[in-house]
Design an enzyme around this catalytic site. Sequence first.
Site, PDB file in Angstrom:
ATOM      1  N   ASP A 150       0.854  -1.194   0.000  1.00  0.00           N
ATOM      2  CA  ASP A 150       0.000   0.000   0.000  1.00  0.00           C
ATOM      3  C   ASP A 150       0.887   1.240   0.000  1.00  0.00           C
ATOM      4  OD1 ASP A 150      -1.825   2.020   0.433  1.00  0.00           O
ATOM      5  OD2 ASP A 150      -2.324   1.403   2.488  1.00  0.00           O
TER       6      ASP A 150
ATOM      7  N   ASN B 109      -0.213   4.542  -0.442  1.00  0.00           N
ATOM      8  CA  ASN B 109      -0.806   5.809   0.006  1.00  0.00           C
ATOM      9  C   ASN B 109      -1.496   5.713   1.361  1.00  0.00           C
ATOM     10  OD1 ASN B 109      -3.128   4.398  -0.585  1.00  0.00           O
ATOM     11  ND2 ASN B 109      -3.788   5.737  -2.263  1.00  0.00           N
TER      12      ASN B 109
ATOM     13  N   ASP C 215      -4.074   3.894   2.522  1.00  0.00           N
ATOM     14  CA  ASP C 215      -5.537   3.769   2.649  1.00  0.00           C
ATOM     15  C   ASP C 215      -5.964   2.340   2.978  1.00  0.00           C
ATOM     16  OD1 ASP C 215      -5.092   2.449   0.267  1.00  0.00           O
ATOM     17  OD2 ASP C 215      -6.516   3.624  -0.912  1.00  0.00           O
TER      18      ASP C 215
ATOM     19  N   ASP D 149      -1.656  -0.882  -4.000  1.00  0.00           N
ATOM     20  CA  ASP D 149      -1.797  -0.033  -5.190  1.00  0.00           C
ATOM     21  C   ASP D 149      -0.532  -0.088  -6.027  1.00  0.00           C
ATOM     22  OD1 ASP D 149       0.019   1.677  -3.759  1.00  0.00           O
ATOM     23  OD2 ASP D 149      -1.694   2.646  -2.787  1.00  0.00           O
TER      24      ASP D 149
ATOM     25  N   ASP E 292      -7.571 -14.117 -18.760  1.00  0.00           N
ATOM     26  CA  ASP E 292      -8.513 -14.707 -17.824  1.00  0.00           C
ATOM     27  C   ASP E 292      -9.609 -15.473 -18.569  1.00  0.00           C
ATOM     28  OD1 ASP E 292      -9.582 -14.792 -14.997  1.00  0.00           O
ATOM     29  OD2 ASP E 292     -11.263 -13.773 -15.959  1.00  0.00           O
TER      30      ASP E 292
ATOM     31  N   GLU F 180      -5.198 -18.730 -19.173  1.00  0.00           N
ATOM     32  CA  GLU F 180      -5.844 -19.418 -18.068  1.00  0.00           C
ATOM     33  C   GLU F 180      -6.943 -20.248 -18.710  1.00  0.00           C
ATOM     34  OE1 GLU F 180      -8.580 -18.760 -14.093  1.00  0.00           O
ATOM     35  OE2 GLU F 180      -8.971 -17.741 -15.981  1.00  0.00           O
TER      36      GLU F 180
END
Length: 550
Positions: A35, A37, A39, A43, A216, A275
């Site tokens: 993380d 930032n 929060d 990210d 995917d 996949e």
Amino acid sequence: MTQHLAAPAAPTTGTDTGWWREAVIYQVYPRSFADGNGDGMGDLQGIRSRLPYLRDLGVDAVWLSPFYASPQADAGYDVADYRAIDPMFGTLHDADALVREAHALGLRIIVDLVPNHSSDQHEWFQRALREGPGSPLRERYHFRPGKGESGELPPNDWESIFGGPAWTRVADGEWYLHLFAPEQPDFNWDHPAVRDEFRSILRFWLDMGVDGFRVDVAHGLVKAPGLPDIGAHDQLKLLGNDVMPFFDQDGVHEIYRSWRKVLEEYDGHRVLVAEAWTPTVERTANYVRPDEMHQAFNFQYLGTHWDAAELRKVIDASLAAMRPVGAPTTWVLSNHDVTRHATRFANPPGLGTQLRQAGDRELGLRRARAATLLMLALPGSAYVYQGEELGLPDVTDLPDDVRQDPSFFRATGQDGFRDGCRVPIPWTAEGSSYGFGTGGSWLPQPATWGALSVEAQTGVPGSTLELYRAALRVRREQPGLGAGEGVEWLDAPEGVLAFRRDGFVCTANTTGEPVRVDVPGRMLLSSRQVRTSVDGTTELPADTTVWWAV
């Protein structure tokens, strides 16, 4: 043909031609990696700050799970805009900076692409709803009238992978198909606009410099003509075991041939990774024929028990299936959709790949370490899921009120326990989120994870992190260890796998008891402490893999 020269350039370190054939690729699940930032949510800035760690770990490429603009009904696999970054992860500038910095460090970047379905908030789908039956936009999805006197029944008997009907009725009475959550309507790949759009999306990210795409549900794009009923049986139990009218249809291959042509317009050996859940490894091989994709996930290997006979059978079958099409075999033990192998191997076989019980932690970690060395000794490309290098188990006791896996909230279908392998990973031995970020973590981390953190394991002889670092270093330095297309099996006691490759032997004891074996050469690395004896034999401990130079 116009040759696109994308910036930034792909890294030139190591073998340039066919780098993907023997690459070790590290999967980052963005919301749970780092993380940046504060929060509480991982990210792109956080990922970028940890790229030196991945370089030092010794991987060749990083695969990023989806970070696109999304309502997050299925952790980003419901995409509203394929050319935008979701604000929770950052901006397009952050993505560009991440690609550039990764390349500067000698790492390649593979991004997830979700072409089977979009979010129900995608502009196309929203317009289709507004414009009503007969709308040209509805033709880009699978809208159908229902059955019954007033259309009150679904158009066919297909079931969602997440449980329940694969159809949802809209206000005007029509139904739309969603093989996954209702928030994920399936595209109609018979429509030329869908095909054109995804070729454009490929070029958008290739122009940014990404080195490839993990596709995917690559087996799901094309549906059988007429969308026929399947019949009265448990469809979910058939998935991956039989050709279904909505999976592994031959028409998908034409799509991937067209995508391959797009990638070949670019320099730097860009790759497509499938996949593809198929009934057999032979059908998986269809996805990696010379004019289609470059790699396909080996789910048959992932689902194999820690058993010598089973492992040898699937290894032989995997290598044999890929050899005729000239593609590398891939190997994987964990990912964001299944129980981590440190927990899977801690439980009795036969419980599947999604568990909600911790099992024998010591046993699971011992087998996981041995399984990792076995996997990394096989010819082809290997995938590592974030945190497995720390020996992380699944978190099996998450409170129900923190769960976010959409299948958890369905009455039937998958077990819904994928959150357990998605808990943010620990970086430091202390702190509210063990170094994940300054604002806590979106899923609670166990109190014991400080001892499993990168900080706690770095430089500690025998730690799982140092085992991975050593294994990846040896794999790079040992000539031909990653490359090749076969192994030479050696005689070994029951429950032991032994195979030779050029200048190298791998011996794996899958039993719960020590086994005496011959010493074939100089020991390079072992998953547990092993002592050789003067008579040319050694006692191989239970659940142990050893690498030898010969």
